[in-house]
Write a protein that holds these residues in place. Structure first.
Motif, PDB file in Angstrom:
ATOM      1  N   SER A  68       0.868  -1.189   0.000  1.00 10.43           N
ATOM      2  CA  SER A  68       0.000   0.000   0.000  1.00 10.43           C
ATOM      3  C   SER A  68       0.898   1.230   0.000  1.00 10.43           C
ATOM      4  O   SER A  68       1.931   1.262   0.665  1.00 10.43           O
ATOM      5  N   THR A  69       0.475   2.192  -0.755  1.00  8.44           N
ATOM      6  CA  THR A  69       1.258   3.425  -0.818  1.00  8.44           C
ATOM      7  C   THR A  69       0.849   4.325   0.326  1.00  8.44           C
ATOM      8  O   THR A  69      -0.345   4.461   0.636  1.00  8.44           O
ATOM      9  N   PRO A  70       1.807   4.934   0.984  1.00 11.27           N
ATOM     10  CA  PRO A  70       1.446   5.839   2.083  1.00 11.27           C
ATOM     11  C   PRO A  70       0.836   7.127   1.525  1.00 11.27           C
ATOM     12  O   PRO A  70       1.141   7.558   0.421  1.00 11.27           O
ATOM     13  N   VAL A  71      -0.030   7.689   2.307  1.00 11.87           N
ATOM     14  CA  VAL A  71      -0.646   8.962   1.937  1.00 11.87           C
ATOM     15  C   VAL A  71       0.262  10.068   2.434  1.00 11.87           C
ATOM     16  O   VAL A  71       0.488  10.209   3.632  1.00 11.87           O
ATOM     17  N   CYS A  72       0.806  10.842   1.488  1.00 11.25           N
ATOM     18  CA  CYS A  72       1.752  11.887   1.849  1.00 11.25           C
ATOM     19  C   CYS A  72       1.265  13.237   1.316  1.00 11.25           C
ATOM     20  O   CYS A  72       0.725  13.328   0.215  1.00 11.25           O
ATOM     21  N   ASN A  73       1.477  14.250   2.096  1.00  2.00           N
ATOM     22  CA  ASN A  73       1.218  15.629   1.670  1.00  2.00           C
ATOM     23  C   ASN A  73       2.562  16.319   1.526  1.00  2.00           C
ATOM     24  O   ASN A  73       3.403  16.259   2.417  1.00  2.00           O
ATOM     25  N   THR A  74       2.747  16.955   0.377  1.00  2.00           N
ATOM     26  CA  THR A  74       4.006  17.631   0.122  1.00  2.00           C
ATOM     27  C   THR A  74       3.763  19.138   0.135  1.00  2.00           C
ATOM     28  O   THR A  74       2.853  19.636  -0.522  1.00  2.00           O
ATOM     29  N   HIS A  75       4.568  19.861   0.922  1.00  2.00           N
ATOM     30  CA  HIS A  75       4.486  21.320   0.992  1.00  2.00           C
ATOM     31  C   HIS A  75       5.757  21.884   0.387  1.00  2.00           C
ATOM     32  O   HIS A  75       6.850  21.569   0.841  1.00  2.00           O
ATOM     33  N   ARG A  76       5.598  22.717  -0.643  1.00  2.00           N
ATOM     34  CA  ARG A  76       6.754  23.327  -1.291  1.00  2.00           C
ATOM     35  C   ARG A  76       6.644  24.840  -1.134  1.00  2.00           C
ATOM     36  O   ARG A  76       5.566  25.414  -1.246  1.00  2.00           O
ATOM     37  N   SER A  77       7.808  25.415  -0.881  1.00  4.15           N
ATOM     38  CA  SER A  77       7.845  26.884  -0.814  1.00  4.15           C
ATOM     39  C   SER A  77       9.165  27.339  -1.410  1.00  4.15           C
ATOM     40  O   SER A  77      10.160  26.626  -1.362  1.00  4.15           O
ATOM     41  N   SER A  78       9.137  28.506  -1.992  1.00  3.05           N
ATOM     42  CA  SER A  78      10.351  29.010  -2.602  1.00  3.05           C
ATOM     43  C   SER A  78      10.419  30.526  -2.409  1.00  3.05           C
ATOM     44  O   SER A  78       9.411  31.219  -2.456  1.00  3.05           O
ATOM     45  N   VAL A  79      11.642  30.980  -2.185  1.00  4.08           N
ATOM     46  CA  VAL A  79      11.914  32.415  -2.089  1.00  4.08           C
ATOM     47  C   VAL A  79      13.163  32.645  -2.923  1.00  4.08           C
ATOM     48  O   VAL A  79      14.228  32.145  -2.593  1.00  4.08           O
ATOM     49  N   LEU A  80      13.010  33.367  -3.999  1.00  3.00           N
ATOM     50  CA  LEU A  80      14.071  33.605  -4.969  1.00  3.00           C
ATOM     51  C   LEU A  80      14.691  32.280  -5.430  1.00  3.00           C
ATOM     52  O   LEU A  80      14.059  31.527  -6.146  1.00  3.00           O
ATOM     53  N   PHE A  81      15.919  32.000  -4.995  1.00  2.00           N
ATOM     54  CA  PHE A  81      16.565  30.733  -5.386  1.00  2.00           C
ATOM     55  C   PHE A  81      16.540  29.677  -4.280  1.00  2.00           C
ATOM     56  O   PHE A  81      17.192  28.654  -4.373  1.00  2.00           O
TER      57      PHE A  81
END
Length: 124
Positions: free
Chosen positions: A102-115
């Motif tokens: 079974s695949t785990p349920v994952c939440n991905t949070h991405r954030s970026s500031v300039l580079f």
């Protein structure tokens, strides 16, 4: 190398034995001693005396390398076959092990500031 099954080699110090009979027919055990003397013992007496058993001791404790390899091979093969046998008997009794991925349920949070990029994963 000396063969352990061979008869012992006669040494000059070993007593020499023979059986003789006197004119009346009585048999005697004749033993020639290392010092040159001769001992006459009635054969019945000589046969009735308890003789010390000759023990044969091993002169080496080393094992044959081929025998050691074969014993090791047989042990490993026996363990493998025992594992297969246990698995077969367990399967014959209806005891089955089923793995369901079974695949785990994952939440991905991405954030970026300039580079600058960051990524966070939360898995349940």
């Amino acid at each position: 190398m000396h063969n352990p099954k061979a008869l012992p080699i006669a040494t000059p110090d070993a007593p020499k034995l023979a059986v003789w009979a006197d004119p009346s027919g009585t048999p005697y055990l004749v033993k020639k001693q290392p010092d040159g003397s001769t001992v006459f013992t009635p054969l019945e007496t000589a046969l009735s005396q308890q003789q010390a058993p000759e023990t044969s001791a091993r002169t080496t404790t080393d094992r044959d390398p081929l025998a050691t390899v074969l014993i090791g091979f047989a042990a490993v093969l026996g363990l493998i076959l025992a594992g297969y046998g246990i698995g077969f008997l367990a399967g014959a009794n209806g005891q089955r092990v089923v793995l369901v991925p079974s695949t785990p349920v994952c939440n991905t949070h991405r954030s970026s500031v300039l580079f600058w990029f960051t990524e966070n994963k939360e898995c349940n």
